[in-house]
Each structure stands twice: as structure tokens, then as C-alpha cells.
Design a protein around this motif. Sequence first.
Motif, PDB file in Angstrom:
ATOM      1  N   MET A   1      41.681  32.202  18.183  1.00 10.07           N
ATOM      2  CA  MET A   1      42.479  32.124  16.978  1.00 10.07           C
ATOM      3  C   MET A   1      41.733  32.793  15.831  1.00 10.07           C
ATOM      4  SD  MET A   1      44.127  28.794  15.145  1.00 10.07           S
ATOM      5  CE  MET A   1      42.811  28.191  14.111  1.00 10.07           C
ATOM      6  N   ILE A   2      42.423  33.615  15.066  1.00  8.08           N
ATOM      7  CA  ILE A   2      41.851  34.290  13.896  1.00  8.08           C
ATOM      8  C   ILE A   2      42.054  33.389  12.694  1.00  8.08           C
ATOM      9  CG2 ILE A   2      42.023  36.267  12.381  1.00  8.08           C
ATOM     10  CD1 ILE A   2      42.980  37.892  14.749  1.00  8.08           C
ATOM     11  N   SER A   3      40.952  33.139  11.970  1.00  9.07           N
ATOM     12  CA  SER A   3      41.078  32.285  10.792  1.00  9.07           C
ATOM     13  C   SER A   3      41.034  33.114   9.516  1.00  9.07           C
ATOM     14  CB  SER A   3      39.985  31.217  10.775  1.00  9.07           C
ATOM     15  OG  SER A   3      38.718  31.811  10.771  1.00  9.07           O
ATOM     16  N   LYS A   4      41.792  32.663   8.526  1.00  8.10           N
ATOM     17  CA  LYS A   4      41.849  33.324   7.230  1.00  8.10           C
ATOM     18  C   LYS A   4      40.496  33.208   6.552  1.00  8.10           C
ATOM     19  CE  LYS A   4      44.364  31.417   4.068  1.00  8.10           C
ATOM     20  NZ  LYS A   4      45.410  30.979   3.152  1.00  8.10           N
ATOM     21  N   GLY A   5      40.071  34.259   5.877  1.00  3.68           N
ATOM     22  CA  GLY A   5      38.777  34.273   5.216  1.00  3.68           C
ATOM     23  C   GLY A   5      38.866  33.956   3.741  1.00  3.68           C
ATOM     24  N   VAL A   6      37.702  33.646   3.182  1.00  2.00           N
ATOM     25  CA  VAL A   6      37.582  33.402   1.753  1.00  2.00           C
ATOM     26  C   VAL A   6      36.248  33.976   1.290  1.00  2.00           C
ATOM     27  CG1 VAL A   6      36.580  31.100   2.027  1.00  2.00           C
ATOM     28  CG2 VAL A   6      37.749  31.678  -0.090  1.00  2.00           C
ATOM     29  N   ILE A   7      36.220  34.513   0.087  1.00  2.00           N
ATOM     30  CA  ILE A   7      34.997  35.055  -0.514  1.00  2.00           C
ATOM     31  C   ILE A   7      34.881  34.499  -1.923  1.00  2.00           C
ATOM     32  CG2 ILE A   7      33.782  37.126  -1.295  1.00  2.00           C
ATOM     33  CD1 ILE A   7      35.273  38.686   0.884  1.00  2.00           C
ATOM     34  N   THR A   8      33.679  34.031  -2.271  1.00  2.00           N
ATOM     35  CA  THR A   8      33.380  33.557  -3.624  1.00  2.00           C
ATOM     36  C   THR A   8      32.238  34.407  -4.172  1.00  2.00           C
ATOM     37  OG1 THR A   8      34.009  31.314  -2.997  1.00  2.00           O
ATOM     38  CG2 THR A   8      32.717  31.561  -5.006  1.00  2.00           C
ATOM     39  N   VAL A   9      32.422  34.946  -5.374  1.00  2.00           N
ATOM     40  CA  VAL A   9      31.435  35.842  -5.980  1.00  2.00           C
ATOM     41  C   VAL A   9      31.193  35.423  -7.426  1.00  2.00           C
ATOM     42  CG1 VAL A   9      30.955  38.229  -6.656  1.00  2.00           C
ATOM     43  CG2 VAL A   9      32.205  37.766  -4.551  1.00  2.00           C
ATOM     44  N   ASN A  10      29.907  35.330  -7.815  1.00  2.78           N
ATOM     45  CA  ASN A  10      29.554  35.141  -9.218  1.00  2.78           C
ATOM     46  C   ASN A  10      29.601  36.512  -9.870  1.00  2.78           C
ATOM     47  OD1 ASN A  10      28.378  34.755 -11.705  1.00  2.78           O
ATOM     48  ND2 ASN A  10      26.751  33.453 -10.947  1.00  2.78           N
ATOM     49  N   ALA A  11      30.561  36.728 -10.751  1.00  4.54           N
ATOM     50  CA  ALA A  11      30.783  38.044 -11.351  1.00  4.54           C
ATOM     51  C   ALA A  11      30.144  38.202 -12.723  1.00  4.54           C
ATOM     52  CB  ALA A  11      32.284  38.303 -11.451  1.00  4.54           C
ATOM     53  N   GLY A  12      29.445  37.187 -13.223  1.00  4.72           N
ATOM     54  CA  GLY A  12      28.941  37.247 -14.588  1.00  4.72           C
ATOM     55  C   GLY A  12      30.108  37.069 -15.553  1.00  4.72           C
ATOM     56  N   GLN A  13      29.818  36.983 -16.829  1.00  3.85           N
ATOM     57  CA  GLN A  13      30.886  36.766 -17.816  1.00  3.85           C
ATOM     58  C   GLN A  13      31.755  38.005 -17.923  1.00  3.85           C
ATOM     59  OE1 GLN A  13      31.536  33.820 -19.165  1.00  3.85           O
ATOM     60  NE2 GLN A  13      33.379  34.723 -20.009  1.00  3.85           N
ATOM     61  N   ARG A  14      33.039  37.858 -17.671  1.00 10.24           N
ATOM     62  CA  ARG A  14      33.995  38.969 -17.713  1.00 10.24           C
ATOM     63  C   ARG A  14      35.140  38.643 -18.663  1.00 10.24           C
ATOM     64  NH1 ARG A  14      32.351  43.409 -14.526  1.00 10.24           N
ATOM     65  NH2 ARG A  14      30.594  42.582 -13.337  1.00 10.24           N
ATOM     66  N   SER A  15      35.657  39.662 -19.301  1.00 12.12           N
ATOM     67  CA  SER A  15      36.759  39.513 -20.248  1.00 12.12           C
ATOM     68  C   SER A  15      38.093  39.436 -19.522  1.00 12.12           C
ATOM     69  CB  SER A  15      36.802  40.716 -21.190  1.00 12.12           C
ATOM     70  OG  SER A  15      35.590  40.835 -21.883  1.00 12.12           O
ATOM     71  N   SER A  16      39.072  38.837 -20.180  1.00 14.76           N
ATOM     72  CA  SER A  16      40.431  38.844 -19.645  1.00 14.76           C
ATOM     73  C   SER A  16      40.867  40.294 -19.452  1.00 14.76           C
ATOM     74  CB  SER A  16      41.380  38.128 -20.596  1.00 14.76           C
ATOM     75  OG  SER A  16      41.416  38.790 -21.837  1.00 14.76           O
ATOM     76  N   GLY A  17      41.688  40.530 -18.441  1.00 13.84           N
ATOM     77  CA  GLY A  17      42.174  41.873 -18.164  1.00 13.84           C
ATOM     78  C   GLY A  17      41.249  42.723 -17.318  1.00 13.84           C
ATOM     79  N   THR A  18      40.050  42.218 -16.986  1.00 11.28           N
ATOM     80  CA  THR A  18      39.134  42.970 -16.127  1.00 11.28           C
ATOM     81  C   THR A  18      39.746  43.071 -14.734  1.00 11.28           C
ATOM     82  OG1 THR A  18      37.187  42.208 -17.343  1.00 11.28           O
ATOM     83  CG2 THR A  18      36.817  43.043 -15.117  1.00 11.28           C
ATOM     84  N   GLN A  19      39.863  44.276 -14.219  1.00 10.50           N
ATOM     85  CA  GLN A  19      40.507  44.511 -12.926  1.00 10.50           C
ATOM     86  C   GLN A  19      39.618  44.037 -11.778  1.00 10.50           C
ATOM     87  OE1 GLN A  19      43.646  45.846 -12.921  1.00 10.50           O
ATOM     88  NE2 GLN A  19      43.748  45.352 -10.757  1.00 10.50           N
ATOM     89  N   ILE A  20      40.220  43.309 -10.830  1.00  6.98           N
ATOM     90  CA  ILE A  20      39.550  42.858  -9.607  1.00  6.98           C
ATOM     91  C   ILE A  20      40.315  43.470  -8.442  1.00  6.98           C
ATOM     92  CG2 ILE A  20      38.965  40.883  -8.152  1.00  6.98           C
ATOM     93  CD1 ILE A  20      39.122  39.163 -10.736  1.00  6.98           C
ATOM     94  N   THR A  21      39.607  44.161  -7.533  1.00  5.18           N
ATOM     95  CA  THR A  21      40.264  44.695  -6.345  1.00  5.18           C
ATOM     96  C   THR A  21      39.486  44.286  -5.101  1.00  5.18           C
ATOM     97  OG1 THR A  21      39.095  46.805  -6.502  1.00  5.18           O
ATOM     98  CG2 THR A  21      41.270  46.703  -7.512  1.00  5.18           C
ATOM     99  N   LEU A  22      40.207  44.137  -4.004  1.00  3.98           N
ATOM    100  CA  LEU A  22      39.643  43.799  -2.703  1.00  3.98           C
ATOM    101  C   LEU A  22      40.102  44.858  -1.717  1.00  3.98           C
ATOM    102  CD1 LEU A  22      38.252  41.651  -0.792  1.00  3.98           C
ATOM    103  CD2 LEU A  22      40.564  40.773  -0.418  1.00  3.98           C
ATOM    104  N   THR A  23      39.148  45.511  -1.035  1.00  3.98           N
ATOM    105  CA  THR A  23      39.482  46.508  -0.030  1.00  3.98           C
ATOM    106  C   THR A  23      38.802  46.173   1.281  1.00  3.98           C
ATOM    107  OG1 THR A  23      37.693  47.938  -0.803  1.00  3.98           O
ATOM    108  CG2 THR A  23      39.870  48.403  -1.669  1.00  3.98           C
ATOM    109  N   ASP A  24      39.432  46.588   2.393  1.00  2.00           N
ATOM    110  CA  ASP A  24      38.845  46.342   3.705  1.00  2.00           C
ATOM    111  C   ASP A  24      37.873  47.462   4.060  1.00  2.00           C
ATOM    112  OD1 ASP A  24      40.414  48.493   4.582  1.00  2.00           O
ATOM    113  OD2 ASP A  24      41.882  47.214   5.589  1.00  2.00           O
ATOM    114  N   GLN A  25      37.295  47.405   5.268  1.00  2.00           N
ATOM    115  CA  GLN A  25      36.284  48.380   5.677  1.00  2.00           C
ATOM    116  C   GLN A  25      36.837  49.795   5.813  1.00  2.00           C
ATOM    117  OE1 GLN A  25      34.816  46.345   9.214  1.00  2.00           O
ATOM    118  NE2 GLN A  25      32.962  45.782   8.119  1.00  2.00           N
ATOM    119  N   GLU A  26      38.146  49.925   5.993  1.00  2.00           N
ATOM    120  CA  GLU A  26      38.770  51.245   6.102  1.00  2.00           C
ATOM    121  C   GLU A  26      39.171  51.794   4.741  1.00  2.00           C
ATOM    122  OE1 GLU A  26      39.922  48.633   8.296  1.00  2.00           O
ATOM    123  OE2 GLU A  26      38.360  49.376   9.629  1.00  2.00           O
ATOM    124  N   GLY A  27      38.940  51.034   3.675  1.00  2.00           N
ATOM    125  CA  GLY A  27      39.282  51.472   2.327  1.00  2.00           C
ATOM    126  C   GLY A  27      40.689  51.119   1.889  1.00  2.00           C
TER     127      GLY A  27
END
Length: 69
Positions: A1-27
Motif C-alpha cells: 500500500m502506498i501511503s500519502k506523504g507529508v513534509i514540514t519545513v522551517n522556512a524562517g520568517q516569511r511575509s504574506s504572499g510569499t510563493q510556495i511551490t512543491l515539485t516532484d523529482q521529474e520537475g
Amino acid sequence: MISKGVITVNAGQRSSGTQITLTDQEGNMILSYAPELSFNVVILSCPDMISGEIYTITVGSDSGDFEAS
């Protein structure tokens, strides 16, 4: 069975509107989001993420590779 993943990252203090993107290994972009409030931690999980796979998270102009748990 494949389980859904989760990632938690400390990004430092960021302003509202800062773009966050997630890409896989193929881009392929999995998700893109710009929070309406300031933040310093990013927690990502979605149906397309697989536990044990490596993903690239970009927050503003900073990026890094992380393994989904």
C-alpha cells in the motif's frame, strides 16, 4: 500500500504572499500556494505526495530537497 506523504519545513520568517511551490523529482509542479498571512513553518501534504519520495520545496527564492515521511 502506498501511503500519502507529508513534509514540514522551517522556512524562517516569511511575509504574506510569499510563493510556495512543491515539485516532484521529474520537475512536475504538484502544488503552488501564496499564504494570506505571514508564516515561518510550511507543512505540505496532498494526495499526489508519496511517503519516501524526494520533493523540491521552493519558498520565495529559496529551495531545497526533502523526503516525504
